[in-house]
Scaffold this active site. Sequence first.
Site, mmCIF file in Angstrom:
data_model
loop_
_atom_site.group_PDB
_atom_site.id
_atom_site.type_symbol
_atom_site.label_atom_id
_atom_site.label_comp_id
_atom_site.label_asym_id
_atom_site.label_seq_id
_atom_site.Cartn_x
_atom_site.Cartn_y
_atom_site.Cartn_z
ATOM 1 N N GLU A 142 25.641 28.907 1.970
ATOM 2 C CA GLU A 142 25.522 29.463 0.628
ATOM 3 C C GLU A 142 26.235 28.572 -0.381
ATOM 4 O O GLU A 142 27.381 28.167 -0.157
ATOM 5 C CB GLU A 142 26.158 30.851 0.552
ATOM 6 C CG GLU A 142 25.410 31.945 1.278
ATOM 7 C CD GLU A 142 26.029 33.327 1.068
ATOM 8 O OE1 GLU A 142 25.377 34.315 1.415
ATOM 9 O OE2 GLU A 142 27.170 33.409 0.562
ATOM 10 N N CYS A 143 25.582 28.274 -1.477
ATOM 11 C CA CYS A 143 26.160 27.620 -2.657
ATOM 12 C C CYS A 143 26.956 26.361 -2.304
ATOM 13 O O CYS A 143 26.388 25.302 -2.118
ATOM 14 C CB CYS A 143 27.003 28.614 -3.448
ATOM 15 S SG CYS A 143 27.291 28.104 -5.165
ATOM 16 N N GLY A 144 28.280 26.454 -2.207
ATOM 17 C CA GLY A 144 29.075 25.282 -1.853
ATOM 18 C C GLY A 144 28.651 24.690 -0.528
ATOM 19 O O GLY A 144 28.694 23.474 -0.335
#
Length: 456
Positions: A333-335
């Site tokens: 997710e994301c990072g």
Amino acid sequence: MKVVSEKPRLIIASYKGKAGKTTATLAIAMALIKAGYKVSMFKVGPDFIDPSYHTALTGEPSRNLDYILMGSEGIIRRLYRYSRDSNIAVIEGVSGLYDSVDGITEDGSTAQVAKLLRAPVILVINGERINRTVRALIRGLRDFDPEVKIMGAVLTNINQRQVDKLARAVEDEGLEFVGFIPRNDDIEELMQYRHLGLVHAQEMDRARIISVINEVSKYIDVNKLVSIAKESEPIAFEQDNVDSDNTYSRSIKIGVVLGRAFTFYYPETIEKAQEIGYVKFLDPEIDQEIGNLDLVIIGGGFPEIYGQYLEKNRAFRSDLRRFIDRGGYVYAECGGLMYLTSSIVYNNEEYEMVGAIDAVTIMHRKPVWYGYATAKIIRNTPIGDSGTILKGHEFHYSSIILRGRYEMAIRYERGAGINGLDGILVNNAYAHYLHIHPETYDVLSHILSYMHRNGN
């Protein structure tokens, strides 16, 4: 089965963000702990950072209460479930007391949660360069919605000379003055901000956090706090009688990438991983290999801040890349998505990353998306089948420039992702910007089912 909760509880709110709400919440919790109370802590809305300070203080996970993602029944059940072993619940609000998702209705606001939980509110007021206006603030906030029970106030960022005058203003307006947070260099040094809010507590010295908060907590009146908390009204709800299905073989081996760079995990994600298998925690700055694993989870965080250190650990990046090339399962997710790209450009420096996704991550000064998001899965993936609706949130200042050709797996109805699309699948490694709370959608169970269907 109907359940009634009479747990004493407090909502800590303010009239705006950055008024010292988190500091006041921590000081209140510490004062209660020192007085012998077992405190359970919660945060309104989607947030990884403020709860990290709660956890640093109490040593127990802080839980999110999110109306948009969980609904009213979900919030009430979660408060009951995660405060059962405590004497009192302390709930930190989000933004200003009445601030909501759309700025029109009350949906997603601290006030809405306070009413759902029938909980009294402690108002946090930044006392810097203000005196008589405190009275107007209290009147306006109290009168705006009389159903919100504002019963006490804490003043922040003031010196000793201001205390008596401002305390009188609070009490003249009918609120209990429950204490103050003095203007303090240690607090300013501790509560540092960057682009997504405060620096995550896991990146800091826990002993330092506890020491500073312990010092300021002596200005909080515990007896008044407890008296107000006991004004909480009973809340009744239907409790599910179905026990969780713990039929997992636990033979699955799961790696969770943590360290300073990847700290955005809801505690329920880690707990779910531990429920379904053996969990190995990995530090991408230190560990040289991921080991013999079936699934790797890479949460959000700040890989851009620690880019030079992530780049230096070539062995770990290479081993993760080999794992993906062999068909190993990854959920990012994301990072985590950013880490899987070829590189991250931040402050005019470019740092080499895993390279499983042929793309460059570019950091910007302004957010690309900041808030709730809804997306539809448009092709079958390990996290769900086509047609599934995903609800979560995006917090990112980055955009991804794709160099390879990828067929995206989800399309946003609300949100940004990568030009309105998201969900990159490389072999069995899946990555997207969206943060998903397990209470809303159980990603790990879907991945496990997918693995079993495919003979893994």
